[in-house]
Write a protein that holds these residues in place. Structure first.
Motif, mmCIF file in Angstrom:
data_model
loop_
_atom_site.group_PDB
_atom_site.id
_atom_site.type_symbol
_atom_site.label_atom_id
_atom_site.label_comp_id
_atom_site.label_asym_id
_atom_site.label_seq_id
_atom_site.Cartn_x
_atom_site.Cartn_y
_atom_site.Cartn_z
ATOM 1 N N UNK A 144 0.818 -1.222 0.000
ATOM 2 C CA UNK A 144 0.000 0.000 0.000
ATOM 3 C C UNK A 144 0.849 1.268 0.000
ATOM 4 N N UNK A 145 2.149 1.151 0.282
ATOM 5 C CA UNK A 145 3.016 2.325 0.233
ATOM 6 C C UNK A 145 3.472 2.647 -1.194
ATOM 7 N N UNK A 146 3.177 1.756 -2.136
ATOM 8 C CA UNK A 146 3.490 2.053 -3.537
ATOM 9 C C UNK A 146 2.671 3.262 -3.980
ATOM 10 N N UNK A 147 3.192 4.029 -4.910
ATOM 11 C CA UNK A 147 2.574 5.301 -5.283
ATOM 12 C C UNK A 147 1.323 5.145 -6.133
ATOM 13 N N UNK A 148 1.301 4.179 -7.034
ATOM 14 C CA UNK A 148 0.185 4.078 -7.971
ATOM 15 C C UNK A 148 -0.597 2.782 -7.752
ATOM 16 N N UNK A 149 -1.824 2.766 -8.269
ATOM 17 C CA UNK A 149 -2.649 1.554 -8.196
ATOM 18 C C UNK A 149 -1.958 0.407 -8.911
ATOM 19 N N UNK A 150 -1.363 0.698 -10.041
ATOM 20 C CA UNK A 150 -0.649 -0.331 -10.814
ATOM 21 C C UNK A 150 0.457 -0.975 -9.984
ATOM 22 N N UNK A 151 1.254 -0.153 -9.325
ATOM 23 C CA UNK A 151 2.356 -0.678 -8.516
ATOM 24 C C UNK A 151 1.844 -1.501 -7.343
ATOM 25 N N UNK A 152 0.742 -1.060 -6.741
ATOM 26 C CA UNK A 152 0.168 -1.796 -5.614
ATOM 27 C C UNK A 152 -0.327 -3.166 -6.064
ATOM 28 N N UNK A 153 -1.029 -3.196 -7.198
ATOM 29 C CA UNK A 153 -1.573 -4.447 -7.717
ATOM 30 C C UNK A 153 -0.456 -5.435 -8.042
ATOM 31 N N UNK A 154 0.551 -4.975 -8.763
ATOM 32 C CA UNK A 154 1.647 -5.859 -9.161
ATOM 33 C C UNK A 154 2.456 -6.331 -7.956
ATOM 34 N N UNK A 155 2.625 -5.472 -6.981
ATOM 35 C CA UNK A 155 3.341 -5.853 -5.767
ATOM 36 C C UNK A 155 2.603 -6.961 -5.031
ATOM 37 N N UNK A 156 1.294 -6.786 -4.898
ATOM 38 C CA UNK A 156 0.478 -7.781 -4.192
ATOM 39 C C UNK A 156 0.449 -9.112 -4.939
ATOM 40 N N UNK A 157 0.174 -9.077 -6.235
ATOM 41 C CA UNK A 157 0.083 -10.306 -7.016
ATOM 42 C C UNK A 157 1.431 -11.012 -7.111
ATOM 43 N N UNK A 158 2.493 -10.234 -7.179
ATOM 44 C CA UNK A 158 3.834 -10.818 -7.208
ATOM 45 C C UNK A 158 4.112 -11.597 -5.925
ATOM 46 N N UNK A 159 3.706 -11.036 -4.781
ATOM 47 C CA UNK A 159 3.919 -11.730 -3.508
ATOM 48 C C UNK A 159 3.165 -13.055 -3.464
ATOM 49 N N UNK A 160 1.896 -13.042 -3.923
ATOM 50 C CA UNK A 160 1.104 -14.270 -3.907
ATOM 51 C C UNK A 160 1.713 -15.318 -4.832
ATOM 52 N N UNK A 161 2.168 -14.891 -6.014
ATOM 53 C CA UNK A 161 2.780 -15.820 -6.963
ATOM 54 C C UNK A 161 4.037 -16.454 -6.373
ATOM 55 N N UNK A 162 4.870 -15.631 -5.743
ATOM 56 C CA UNK A 162 6.110 -16.153 -5.161
ATOM 57 C C UNK A 162 5.818 -17.056 -3.961
ATOM 58 N N UNK A 163 4.788 -16.712 -3.203
ATOM 59 C CA UNK A 163 4.403 -17.542 -2.060
ATOM 60 C C UNK A 163 3.926 -18.909 -2.511
ATOM 61 N N UNK A 164 3.211 -18.956 -3.664
ATOM 62 C CA UNK A 164 2.702 -20.215 -4.197
ATOM 63 C C UNK A 164 3.692 -20.906 -5.126
ATOM 64 N N UNK A 165 4.818 -20.228 -5.404
ATOM 65 C CA UNK A 165 5.829 -20.761 -6.311
ATOM 66 C C UNK A 165 5.227 -21.119 -7.663
#
Length: 216
Positions: A144-165
């Motif tokens: 949520x500290x990312x500046x744009x909606x795009x950055x927030x979305x990609x940050x969140x989805x990236x974490x889930x992808x890496x968590x699920x490998x």
């Protein structure tokens, strides 16, 4: 409950004794029913036996932000119950028909006269669980500290992808909950997801997402 981190290394035969020692009781809630309101005074922790809850923050105008979405086996309320704060500054709402097991926090940290051996194990498990939750909140702050909606979305989805490998995964948030979790407007979230799909960065169908690899 045996799947919960709080009950690791506690024998099955000790479980019933422990629940009695901690003055445990169960309560059922309907979908959208408040379990705790902002300003409530609590001295219990809740364990979700069925359904799930949203931990939410509401402002003066009723705008809602989801702090966390919890499901079966998850625990809530410990940060407030053990902190000594008189009033909670969040609300807890059932997002489905839900059953909660409540435990008295005072009975947890103060050993009873029976000399129950599980007290220390349970306390150690509680400290471990709180530490893991702090790590999860830190990760959310990174999104949520990312500046744009795009950055927030990609940050969140990236974490889930890496968590699920895996680059293909399912999230447990609907669109409104995802927007609330990332502190963005729902229409802005939907627009950004559509743009990312058109650009070939990701694909999705409801709660199923696929992040695409960069071929360049």
């Amino acid at each position: 409950m045996k799947k919960n981190i709080l009950f690791q290394n506690i024998l099955q035969e000790d479980l019933e004794k422990m629940l009695s020692c901690f003055s445990a009781y169960k309560k059922e809630y309907e979908k959208e029913q408040y379990i705790w309101h902002y300003g409530d005074i609590i001295n219990e922790i809740g364990i979700i036996l069925k359904g799930g809850v949203n931990i939410i923050k509401e402002d003066f105008w009723g705008n809602r932000a989801i702090i966390a979405k919890l499901t079966e086996g998850d625990v809530f309320g410990e940060a407030f119950a053990f902190s000594g704060k008189k009033e909670i500054d969040v609300s807890v709402v059932a997002y489905d028909n839900t059953e909660i097991q409540f435990l008295n926090c005072k009975k947890i940290f103060f050993s009873c006269n029976n000399g129950c051996g599980f007290h220390r194990t349970f306390t150690e498990n509680m400290i471990k669980m709180i530490s893991e939750k702090n790590i999860m909140l830190t990760r959310k702050m990174e999104h949520i500290m990312k500046k744009t909606t795009r950055e927030k979305v990609l940050s969140y989805l990236s974490e889930i992808a890496m968590k699920n490998n895996s680059n293909t995964f399912t999230i447990n948030l609907n669109r409104q909950e995802m927007a609330d979790y990332l502190s963005v407007d729902r229409s802005a979230l939907s627009n950004e997801l559509s743009k990312l799909r058109k650009e070939g960065i990701l694909d999705f169908n409801k709660n199923m997402f696929k992040l695409k690899y960069n071929d360049n």
